[in-house]
Design a protein around this motif. Structure first.
Motif, PDB file in Angstrom:
ATOM      1  N   ILE A 402       0.835  -1.206   0.000  1.00 15.31           N
ATOM      2  CA  ILE A 402       0.000   0.000   0.000  1.00 15.31           C
ATOM      3  C   ILE A 402       0.867   1.252   0.000  1.00 15.31           C
ATOM      4  N   ALA A 403       1.945   1.227   0.759  1.00 18.66           N
ATOM      5  CA  ALA A 403       2.826   2.395   0.890  1.00 18.66           C
ATOM      6  C   ALA A 403       4.222   2.053   0.390  1.00 18.66           C
ATOM      7  N   PRO A 404       4.982   3.062  -0.030  1.00 18.22           N
ATOM      8  CA  PRO A 404       6.342   2.782  -0.507  1.00 18.22           C
ATOM      9  C   PRO A 404       7.252   2.199   0.561  1.00 18.22           C
ATOM     10  N   VAL A 405       7.021   2.555   1.832  1.00 20.03           N
ATOM     11  CA  VAL A 405       7.763   1.970   2.958  1.00 20.03           C
ATOM     12  C   VAL A 405       6.798   1.874   4.131  1.00 20.03           C
ATOM     13  N   GLU A 432       3.577  17.509   0.048  1.00 20.35           N
ATOM     14  CA  GLU A 432       4.433  18.010   1.120  1.00 20.35           C
ATOM     15  C   GLU A 432       3.808  19.228   1.801  1.00 20.35           C
ATOM     16  N   GLU A 433       3.116  20.085   1.024  1.00 21.90           N
ATOM     17  CA  GLU A 433       2.446  21.242   1.628  1.00 21.90           C
ATOM     18  C   GLU A 433       1.315  20.815   2.556  1.00 21.90           C
ATOM     19  N   PHE A 434       0.565  19.780   2.164  1.00 22.64           N
ATOM     20  CA  PHE A 434      -0.554  19.334   3.006  1.00 22.64           C
ATOM     21  C   PHE A 434      -0.050  18.637   4.267  1.00 22.64           C
ATOM     22  N   TRP A 435       1.011  17.834   4.113  1.00 17.70           N
ATOM     23  CA  TRP A 435       1.528  17.058   5.247  1.00 17.70           C
ATOM     24  C   TRP A 435       2.790  17.728   5.830  1.00 17.70           C
ATOM     25  N   THR A 436       2.787  19.059   5.846  1.00 15.09           N
ATOM     26  CA  THR A 436       3.965  19.800   6.285  1.00 15.09           C
ATOM     27  C   THR A 436       4.220  19.659   7.776  1.00 15.09           C
ATOM     28  N   GLU A 437       5.510  19.753   8.139  1.00 15.81           N
ATOM     29  CA  GLU A 437       5.887  19.679   9.551  1.00 15.81           C
ATOM     30  C   GLU A 437       5.336  20.873  10.331  1.00 15.81           C
ATOM     31  N   GLU A 438       5.075  21.985   9.639  1.00 13.00           N
ATOM     32  CA  GLU A 438       4.537  23.164  10.313  1.00 13.00           C
ATOM     33  C   GLU A 438       3.169  22.881  10.938  1.00 13.00           C
ATOM     34  N   ARG A 444       5.443  10.167   7.735  1.00  9.31           N
ATOM     35  CA  ARG A 444       4.860   9.054   8.483  1.00  9.31           C
ATOM     36  C   ARG A 444       3.341   9.192   8.562  1.00  9.31           C
ATOM     37  N   HIS A 445       2.863  10.434   8.793  1.00  7.91           N
ATOM     38  CA  HIS A 445       1.414  10.661   8.850  1.00  7.91           C
ATOM     39  C   HIS A 445       0.768  10.395   7.488  1.00  7.91           C
ATOM     40  N   TRP A 446       1.461  10.799   6.425  1.00  8.87           N
ATOM     41  CA  TRP A 446       0.960  10.562   5.070  1.00  8.87           C
ATOM     42  C   TRP A 446       0.814   9.066   4.803  1.00  8.87           C
ATOM     43  N   ILE A 447       1.796   8.286   5.194  1.00  8.71           N
ATOM     44  CA  ILE A 447       1.752   6.845   4.959  1.00  8.71           C
ATOM     45  C   ILE A 447       0.674   6.195   5.827  1.00  8.71           C
ATOM     46  N   ARG A 448       0.543   6.627   7.065  1.00  2.00           N
ATOM     47  CA  ARG A 448      -0.518   6.080   7.917  1.00  2.00           C
ATOM     48  C   ARG A 448      -1.894   6.370   7.321  1.00  2.00           C
ATOM     49  N   ASP A 449      -2.038   7.541   6.711  1.00  3.22           N
ATOM     50  CA  ASP A 449      -3.315   7.900   6.104  1.00  3.22           C
ATOM     51  C   ASP A 449      -3.661   6.964   4.943  1.00  3.22           C
ATOM     52  N   MET A 450      -2.657   6.516   4.201  1.00  6.55           N
ATOM     53  CA  MET A 450      -2.908   5.552   3.120  1.00  6.55           C
ATOM     54  C   MET A 450      -3.605   4.308   3.667  1.00  6.55           C
ATOM     55  N   HIS A 481      -1.144   8.595  -3.624  1.00  4.45           N
ATOM     56  CA  HIS A 481      -2.093   9.041  -2.602  1.00  4.45           C
ATOM     57  C   HIS A 481      -1.765  10.468  -2.156  1.00  4.45           C
ATOM     58  N   CYS A 482      -2.845  11.260  -1.952  1.00  3.88           N
ATOM     59  CA  CYS A 482      -2.669  12.624  -1.436  1.00  3.88           C
ATOM     60  C   CYS A 482      -3.197  12.719  -0.014  1.00  3.88           C
ATOM     61  N   TRP A 483      -4.494  12.720   0.164  1.00  2.00           N
ATOM     62  CA  TRP A 483      -5.103  12.781   1.503  1.00  2.00           C
ATOM     63  C   TRP A 483      -6.544  12.293   1.400  1.00  2.00           C
ATOM     64  N   ASN A 484      -7.087  11.844   2.518  1.00  2.00           N
ATOM     65  CA  ASN A 484      -8.449  11.307   2.564  1.00  2.00           C
ATOM     66  C   ASN A 484      -8.625  10.273   1.445  1.00  2.00           C
ATOM     67  N   ASN A 485      -9.641  10.441   0.592  1.00  2.00           N
ATOM     68  CA  ASN A 485      -9.802   9.502  -0.530  1.00  2.00           C
ATOM     69  C   ASN A 485      -9.412  10.163  -1.850  1.00  2.00           C
ATOM     70  N   ILE A 486      -8.540  11.158  -1.784  1.00  2.00           N
ATOM     71  CA  ILE A 486      -8.115  11.916  -2.956  1.00  2.00           C
ATOM     72  C   ILE A 486      -6.700  11.515  -3.352  1.00  2.00           C
ATOM     73  N   GLY A 487      -6.472  11.415  -4.660  1.00  2.00           N
ATOM     74  CA  GLY A 487      -5.138  11.071  -5.147  1.00  2.00           C
ATOM     75  C   GLY A 487      -4.874  11.682  -6.504  1.00  2.00           C
ATOM     76  N   ARG A 488      -3.761  11.329  -7.075  1.00  3.16           N
ATOM     77  CA  ARG A 488      -3.393  11.752  -8.417  1.00  3.16           C
ATOM     78  C   ARG A 488      -3.026  10.515  -9.237  1.00  3.16           C
ATOM     79  N   LEU A 489      -3.346  10.559 -10.531  1.00  2.00           N
ATOM     80  CA  LEU A 489      -2.933   9.524 -11.470  1.00  2.00           C
ATOM     81  C   LEU A 489      -1.873  10.107 -12.382  1.00  2.00           C
TER      82      LEU A 489
END
Length: 597
Positions: A402-405, A432-438, A444-450, A481-489
């Protein structure tokens, strides 16, 4: 019941098989059945010779409690010597018992793929469903009911589809002598003298009710299988279809233009449960449901689709009629859905939702050979039986992670993250802007969301929605995968853009996953070949990364005999099947969820 850990019941509609690969070498079914070869009257009198067991087909109809059923534990349902219609009857029983889950395992991957994708085979399964339903209704009918044939004095019709002639129709009521044909069903006595004698005897009190001379008639069978009988009324000869007589007697008279329909497709089965009134179109539709056509049909199903599509696009119906060798009227009927229309399959879902299909994979060679056919086979669940596991097997081609790592191995900042080259720069930036450290987020959060969202595998090539809305077009690309159920092809062959916006649901995830379940196990019994524990552990890891259910069945007799596994041997676990003695990371026994494909 059975001792096989991943099922509840075995159902052997065939026994016996032939060997096709190394996984067959120590076949337990052959060893068991050959013990009884030559034993007169024994179920396995013929040893492991391929034997059809039609008497077992209806067993699941008697099982009320839902259960997992392993089909043909003593054979292979897709063996080349098993007739298609026997396989179709087994699938018809599965269709009629949706409370059960059926698990079918084969090494004949080619025939499985061919049959499961064949419209003719699906039609035969539908026909067998109708045959079985009609047969069950007939068996429940009880005693034969006989009533007068409407409009034909002297004749009777039964709900079992039989026509009878009685006294007064073709035999004399008094002396039971034969009546001339022109007198049949018109008068009750063969002559005036006989009639006067009967009246005199009755007047004198010596009348005896004549014996019942009811006789079952033998119908003629026409070219299309329909049966007719010759009846006499008022000295005239009438040829009547038996199924119309039955319907008129037990249902109602036909409306204008109605035809009698045989539900199971057998025109000689005139029992009442097999009959209904319908139109010519209904009869045609029944033939289509059963996977066959009118014998005089000029068109194939593909040709009918072409005509319908081209007519809808505005092509001349006269030109289409000339091209396909049919009339203008037929083209109009096809275009408007009056002929060759699609049959609603709401009452018959294919693939059957309660049927799991799997292939045996004992090593990488068999994985590369059989799995491609499996993923091209429609099934509610596709599974692998890696038992006996004779070597390491890499399944990531069909079970991409599901995730690259894994999330716990991902870096805590994007500065340390490495993107694959194929991911466009703009896509990287947005993620990276959506899952920014700021905002307290990270890779890690991005991968967990997948995993939490049930996203399709990262990098998998999929056909998905191009954009949003009620009916967006489909486009092929690699999923990010981007976020929620949204992605890019990510698009490879589009000169105008690098990627498309998309979203996913549970069906997308199911379509992206080629394999839904993996069973792993070592060989048991005398001469069992060893399975390395690491082979099974690697399969478990692959399944976990792909979020595919995995079931470790046993570690095998060779493992159990190893002096290092003294606890297993001491407790009599000769197959290594007790998880209590295994390494903890192998103590996993999961079952999949059926998906809509």
């Amino acid at each position: 019941m059975t001792k096989i850990e991943w099922t509840d019941q075995v159902w052997n509609v065939v026994t016996g098989c032939t060997k096709v690969s190394p996984g067959c070498d120590n076949c337990y079914a052959e060893t068991f059945s050959e013990r009884f070869r030559g034993t007169a009257g024994h179920h396995f009198e013929n040893g492991f010779d391929l034997t059809l067991r039609p008497e077992r087909l209806t067993l699941p109809l008697k099982w009320r409690k839902p259960r997992r059923v392993f089909v043909n534990s003593m054979s292979d349902l897709f063996h080349k010597d098993i007739p298609d219609d026997h396989i179709a009857r087994a699938f018809a029983i599965m269709a009629l018992t949706p409370q059960h889950t059926y698990q079918i395992l084969t090494k004949r991957h080619g025939r499985m793929r061919s049959l499961m994708n064949s419209s003719e085979f699906v039609g035969e399964v539908r026909r067998q469903v109708d045959v079985l339903q009609v047969r069950l209704q007939i068996e429940a009918m009880g005693a034969e009911k006989v009533v007068a044939a409407p409009g034909y004095p002297g004749y009777l019709v039964s709900d079992y589809g039989h026509v009878y002639t009685i006294r007064g129709s073709d035999s004399c009521l008094w002396c039971q002598g034969s009546l001339p044909a022109e007198a049949e069903a018109r008068r009750r006595y063969c002559s005036g003298t006989c009639r006067q004698k009967a009246a005199y005897e009755k007047k004198m009190g010596r009348w005896t009710e004549p014996a019942d001379t009811r006789r079952r008639m033998s119908p003629d069978t026409g070219e299309q299988g329909h049966q007719r009988v010759t009846l006499y009324r008022d000295g005239e000869v009438h040829r009547e279809l038996v199924h119309r007589l039955v319907l008129a007697a037990f249902d109602r008279a036909a409306d204008r233009g109605e035809q009698g329909c045989h539900i199971d497709g057998d025109a000689t089965n005139n029992a009442l449960p097999n009959l209904r009134w319908g139109t010519q179109e209904v009869n045609w539709d029944d033939r289509k449901r059963h996977g066959n056509r009118r014998s005089y049909s000029k068109l194939s199903e593909e040709q009918s689709r072409q005509i319908k599509g081209r007519a809808a696009a505005g092509e001349s119906r006269t030109a289409l009629a000339k091209e396909f060798g049919i009339s203008d009227t037929q083209v109009s009927n096809i275009a408007q859905g009056r002929q060759w229309r699609d049959i609603a399959a709401a009452e018959f879902q294919w693939p059957l939702p309660g049927v799991w299909l799997g292939v045996s994979v004992e090593d990488q060679q068999r994985a590369d050979l059989r799995i491609p056919a499996l993923v091209e086979t429609p099934a509610a669940v596709r599974f692998l039986s890696c038992e006996p596991l004779l070597g390491p097997v890499d399944l990531t081609r069909w079970m991409p992670p599901i995730a690259p790592v894994p999330a716990d191995q991902a870096p805590a900042t994007w500065a340390k993250w490495t993107w694959p080259d194929w991911v466009p720069a703009d896509v990287r930036l947005r993620i990276e802007e959506f899952w920014t450290e700021e905002w307290g987020r990270s890779p890690r959060h991005w991968i967990r969301d997948m995993h939490q969202q049930g996203a399709p595998p990262f990098g998998a090539t999929l056909r998905m929605d191009d954009g949003f809305g009620p009916t967006p077009p489909q486009v092929l690309g690699r999923y990010v995968h981007c976020w929620n159920n949204i992605g890019r092809l990510v698009l490879d062959n589009d000169p105008k853009r690098e990627y498309a916006y998309t979203s996913f649901g549970s069906r997308t995830r199911a379509e992206a996953r080629g394999i839904d379940w993996v069973i792993a196990g070592g060989e048991s019994g005398p001469g069992a070949r060893p399975m390395e524990v690491e082979w099974a552990a690697d399969l478990v890891r692959q399944c976990q990364h792909a979020e595919t259910s995995v079931f470790v069945k046993q570690l095998g007799s060779a493992w159990a005999r190893d002096p290092k596994q003294s606890a297993a041997a001491r407790h009599g676990d000769t197959k290594g099947s007790n998880p209590d003695y295994w390494p903890r990371h192998l103590q996993v026994r999961e079952f999949p969820q059926a998906v809509a494909r």
